[in-house]
Design an enzyme around this catalytic site. Structure first.
Site, PDB file in Angstrom:
ATOM      1  N   ASP A 141     -12.538 -10.117  -1.275  1.00 27.32           N
ATOM      2  CA  ASP A 141     -13.934 -10.211  -0.491  1.00 27.32           C
ATOM      3  C   ASP A 141     -14.757  -9.488  -1.126  1.00 27.32           C
ATOM      4  O   ASP A 141     -14.185  -8.334  -1.787  1.00 27.32           O
ATOM      5  CB  ASP A 141     -13.836  -9.984   1.104  1.00 27.32           C
ATOM      6  CG  ASP A 141     -13.022  -8.452   1.539  1.00 27.32           C
ATOM      7  OD1 ASP A 141     -12.989  -7.592   0.665  1.00 27.32           O
ATOM      8  OD2 ASP A 141     -12.691  -8.377   2.698  1.00 27.32           O
ATOM      9  N   HIS A 146     -10.602  -5.976  -2.532  1.00 27.03           N
ATOM     10  CA  HIS A 146     -11.908  -5.859  -1.421  1.00 27.03           C
ATOM     11  C   HIS A 146     -12.889  -4.964  -2.195  1.00 27.03           C
ATOM     12  O   HIS A 146     -12.824  -4.023  -2.643  1.00 27.03           O
ATOM     13  CB  HIS A 146     -11.287  -5.046  -0.460  1.00 27.03           C
ATOM     14  CG  HIS A 146     -10.319  -5.701   0.434  1.00 27.03           C
ATOM     15  ND1 HIS A 146     -10.482  -6.674   1.271  1.00 27.03           N
ATOM     16  CD2 HIS A 146      -8.626  -5.296   0.623  1.00 27.03           C
ATOM     17  CE1 HIS A 146      -9.326  -6.978   1.934  1.00 27.03           C
ATOM     18  NE2 HIS A 146      -8.371  -6.311   1.399  1.00 27.03           N
ATOM     19  N   ASN A 198       2.045  -5.440  -3.142  1.00 23.58           N
ATOM     20  CA  ASN A 198       0.746  -5.635  -2.747  1.00 23.58           C
ATOM     21  C   ASN A 198      -0.073  -4.393  -2.574  1.00 23.58           C
ATOM     22  O   ASN A 198       0.280  -3.290  -1.599  1.00 23.58           O
ATOM     23  CB  ASN A 198       0.550  -6.467  -1.705  1.00 23.58           C
ATOM     24  CG  ASN A 198      -0.651  -6.858  -1.388  1.00 23.58           C
ATOM     25  OD1 ASN A 198      -1.395  -7.356  -2.358  1.00 23.58           O
ATOM     26  ND2 ASN A 198      -1.373  -6.719  -0.057  1.00 23.58           N
ATOM     27  N   GLU A 200       0.926  -1.397  -0.102  1.00 19.11           N
ATOM     28  CA  GLU A 200      -0.114   0.091  -0.011  1.00 19.11           C
ATOM     29  C   GLU A 200       0.810   1.320   0.004  1.00 19.11           C
ATOM     30  O   GLU A 200       0.401   2.322   0.566  1.00 19.11           O
ATOM     31  CB  GLU A 200      -0.987   0.035   1.136  1.00 19.11           C
ATOM     32  CG  GLU A 200      -1.724  -1.207   1.266  1.00 19.11           C
ATOM     33  CD  GLU A 200      -2.880  -1.265   2.274  1.00 19.11           C
ATOM     34  OE1 GLU A 200      -2.794  -0.303   3.108  1.00 19.11           O
ATOM     35  OE2 GLU A 200      -3.604  -2.299   2.482  1.00 19.11           O
ATOM     36  N   GLU A 258      -6.333 -10.693  -1.321  1.00 21.45           N
ATOM     37  CA  GLU A 258      -7.039 -10.578  -0.018  1.00 21.45           C
ATOM     38  C   GLU A 258      -8.724 -10.380  -0.453  1.00 21.45           C
ATOM     39  O   GLU A 258      -9.582  -9.571   0.161  1.00 21.45           O
ATOM     40  CB  GLU A 258      -6.837  -9.110   0.577  1.00 21.45           C
ATOM     41  CG  GLU A 258      -5.322  -9.036   0.730  1.00 21.45           C
ATOM     42  CD  GLU A 258      -5.048  -7.564   1.613  1.00 21.45           C
ATOM     43  OE1 GLU A 258      -6.055  -6.862   2.125  1.00 21.45           O
ATOM     44  OE2 GLU A 258      -3.693  -7.527   2.020  1.00 21.45           O
TER      45      GLU A 258
HETATM   46  O1  G3I Z   1      -4.918  -7.372  19.028  1.00 20.82           O
HETATM   47  C1  G3I Z   1      -5.770  -6.199  19.290  1.00 20.82           C
HETATM   48  C2  G3I Z   1      -6.472  -6.711  20.709  1.00 20.82           C
HETATM   49  O2  G3I Z   1      -5.348  -7.200  21.776  1.00 20.82           O
HETATM   50  C3  G3I Z   1      -7.394  -5.332  21.125  1.00 20.82           C
HETATM   51  O3  G3I Z   1      -8.158  -5.734  22.220  1.00 20.82           O
HETATM   52  C4  G3I Z   1      -8.316  -5.234  19.993  1.00 20.82           C
HETATM   53  C5  G3I Z   1      -9.243  -4.054  20.476  1.00 20.82           C
HETATM   54  O4  G3I Z   1      -9.301  -3.173  19.241  1.00 20.82           O
HETATM   55  O5  G3I Z   1      -7.409  -4.846  18.715  1.00 20.82           O
HETATM   56  C6  G3I Z   1      -6.871  -6.161  18.314  1.00 20.82           C
HETATM   57  O6  G3I Z   1      -5.989  -5.762  17.116  1.00 20.82           O
HETATM   58  C7  G3I Z   1      -6.653  -5.526  16.166  1.00 20.82           C
HETATM   59  C8  G3I Z   1      -6.018  -6.595  14.924  1.00 20.82           C
HETATM   60  O7  G3I Z   1      -6.943  -6.307  13.782  1.00 20.82           O
HETATM   61  C9  G3I Z   1      -6.572  -7.738  15.390  1.00 20.82           C
HETATM   62  O8  G3I Z   1      -7.874  -8.288  15.462  1.00 20.82           O
HETATM   63  C10 G3I Z   1      -6.861  -4.225  15.463  1.00 20.82           C
HETATM   64  O9  G3I Z   1      -7.291  -3.016  16.205  1.00 20.82           O
HETATM   65  C11 G3I Z   1      -7.125  -3.961  14.084  1.00 20.82           C
HETATM   66  O10 G3I Z   1      -6.794  -2.633  13.641  1.00 20.82           O
HETATM   67  C12 G3I Z   1      -6.546  -4.992  13.426  1.00 20.82           C
HETATM   68  O11 G3I Z   1      -7.172  -5.078  12.083  1.00 20.82           O
HETATM   69  C13 G3I Z   1      -6.558  -5.330  10.910  1.00 20.82           C
HETATM   70  C14 G3I Z   1      -6.263  -4.310   9.895  1.00 20.82           C
HETATM   71  O12 G3I Z   1      -5.685  -5.098   8.779  1.00 20.82           O
HETATM   72  C15 G3I Z   1      -5.315  -3.338  10.247  1.00 20.82           C
HETATM   73  O13 G3I Z   1      -4.881  -2.554   9.596  1.00 20.82           O
HETATM   74  C16 G3I Z   1      -7.570  -6.382  10.409  1.00 20.82           C
HETATM   75  O14 G3I Z   1      -7.679  -7.713  11.175  1.00 20.82           O
HETATM   76  C17 G3I Z   1      -6.947  -6.863   9.157  1.00 20.82           C
HETATM   77  O15 G3I Z   1      -8.035  -7.700   8.511  1.00 20.82           O
HETATM   78  C18 G3I Z   1      -6.525  -6.021   8.115  1.00 20.82           C
HETATM   79  O16 G3I Z   1      -5.874  -6.558   6.860  1.00 20.82           O
HETATM   80  C19 G3I Z   1      -5.542  -5.404   5.902  1.00 20.82           C
HETATM   81  C20 G3I Z   1      -4.357  -6.006   5.463  1.00 20.82           C
HETATM   82  O17 G3I Z   1      -3.198  -6.189   6.264  1.00 20.82           O
HETATM   83  C21 G3I Z   1      -3.774  -5.286   4.314  1.00 20.82           C
HETATM   84  N1  G3I Z   1      -4.944  -4.576   3.068  1.00 20.82           N
HETATM   85  C22 G3I Z   1      -6.127  -4.175   3.802  1.00 20.82           C
HETATM   86  C23 G3I Z   1      -6.616  -5.270   5.120  1.00 20.82           C
HETATM   87  C24 G3I Z   1      -7.995  -4.815   5.422  1.00 20.82           C
HETATM   88  O18 G3I Z   1      -8.023  -3.582   5.916  1.00 20.82           O
END
Ligand code: G3I
Length: 304
Positions: A236, A205, A169, A127, A234
């Protein structure tokens, strides 16, 4: 064949999913993962904040669990992601200049070395281009270390793990537009100058506002023509029922129509596993039942 992975394998490709390590103990989740997929991507566990929470001190426990599961089911691993402006550890977020450049390169080297020989494809840089019509790089702390940060990351990754395919990516690059044109120009330049790059990932996406572009296949093909593999990384698709199923079928057929489109990854297993706060963008419902979208993807993999 009767599963996504086996059907893709018959076409010389993989069909993968994003995996969260903490869900591996969920038997419904694990059952589908083990049965259906022959590639996995760590949804968050290989990112910079997870793997280097303190500078110079590396933490691989959750990511290693995912790699071990992949090995036990004979699945490939897509590494995601070595250098990205998001999900940086706090210590890196406010770094700049040479210190940040060196920290990033050390991160790339350490993580790629830890997983050396176990990764099919690495998202080396994620990105890095701006949305909209500018065709510019995205402003970020990494970009401010100098425009050559991307190629420096790719060279470090190649040195650390020469066997892994190295990918760029991004999202909103799925059709031909200013952003994908800018990525295209970068890949063309890297190939011309011998910067090591092997693949380009198209996150894909999709939703009602940005549906499957009509030139999706043509866009994948023009990148493939540069001499790189292309991968849907990715996938969806928001929606439900027949419309969603048709869109999944179209996405799979677009990849199959491009010889160098060597794999497809969906970004989660059940709708409830999706990063999208609401909606039903995936192939399995919250109970783990196959949706119409699953059947459409499977049929497309089997030539339907
Ligand atoms: O692990 C913490 C947890 O300890 C806490 O209690 C909780 C409360 O918010 O947050 C948890 O972390 C979260 C993490 O996912 C694990 O679930 C983060 O807040 C959250 O921001 C994070 O989101 C991820 C996101 O990337 C971050 O940018 C998504 O799961 C993940 O699917 C998403 O994936 C991205 C790709 O890497 C890049 N392309 C876009 C895609 C979708 O956004």
């Amino acid at each position: 064949a009767t599963t996504l992975g086996a059907s893709a394998a018959e076409q010389g490709r993989y069909f993968g999913t994003a995996v969260a390590a903490y869900k591996l103990s969920d038997s419904t989740y694990s059952g589908i993962l083990n049965r259906e997929f022959n590639s996995v991507t760590a949804e968050n566990e290989m990112k910079w904040d997870a793997t280097e929470p303190t500078q110079g001190s590396f933490s691989y426990g959750s990511a290693d669990q995912i790699v071990a599961r992949a090995k036990s089911i004979g699945a490939k691993v897509r590494g995601h992601a070595l250098a990205w402006h998001q999900q940086q550890p706090g210590w890196a977020q406010n770094m700049s200049g040479t210190a940040l450049r060196n920290a990033m390169l050390n991160h790339v080297t350490q993580v790629a070395t830890h997983y050396k020989g176990q990764i099919d494809s690495w998202d080396v840089v994620n990105e890095a281009f701006a949305d909209g019509s500018s065709g510019a790089r995205r402003d970020s702390n990494l970009q401010r270390t100098g425009n050559d940060w991307i190629e420096a990351a790719f060279r470090a990754a190649r040195t650390a793990d020469p066997a892994a395919k190295l990918c760029y990516n991004d999202y909103n690059t799925d059709g031909q537009n200013a952003k994908s044109n800018a990525v295209f120009a970068m890949v063309q330049d890297f190939k011309a100058r011998g910067v090591p790059i092997d693949c380009v990932g198209f996150q894909s996406h999709f939703n009602a506002q940005s549906p499957l572009p009509s030139d999706y296949q043509a866009n994948l093909q023009r990148f493939a023509n540069l001499g790189v593999d292309v991968q849907i990384t990715e996938l969806d698709i928001e929606g439900s029922g027949t419309a969603q199923a048709n869109a999944y079928g179209s996405a799979v057929r677009a990849c199959l129509a491009v010889t160098r489109c060597n794999g497809i990854t969906v970004w989660g297993i059940r709708d409830s596993d999706s990063w999208r706060a609401s909606g039903t963008p995936l192939l399995f419902d919250n109970s783990g039942n196959k949706k119409a979208a699953y059947t459409a993807a499977l049929d497309a993999l089997n030539g339907g």
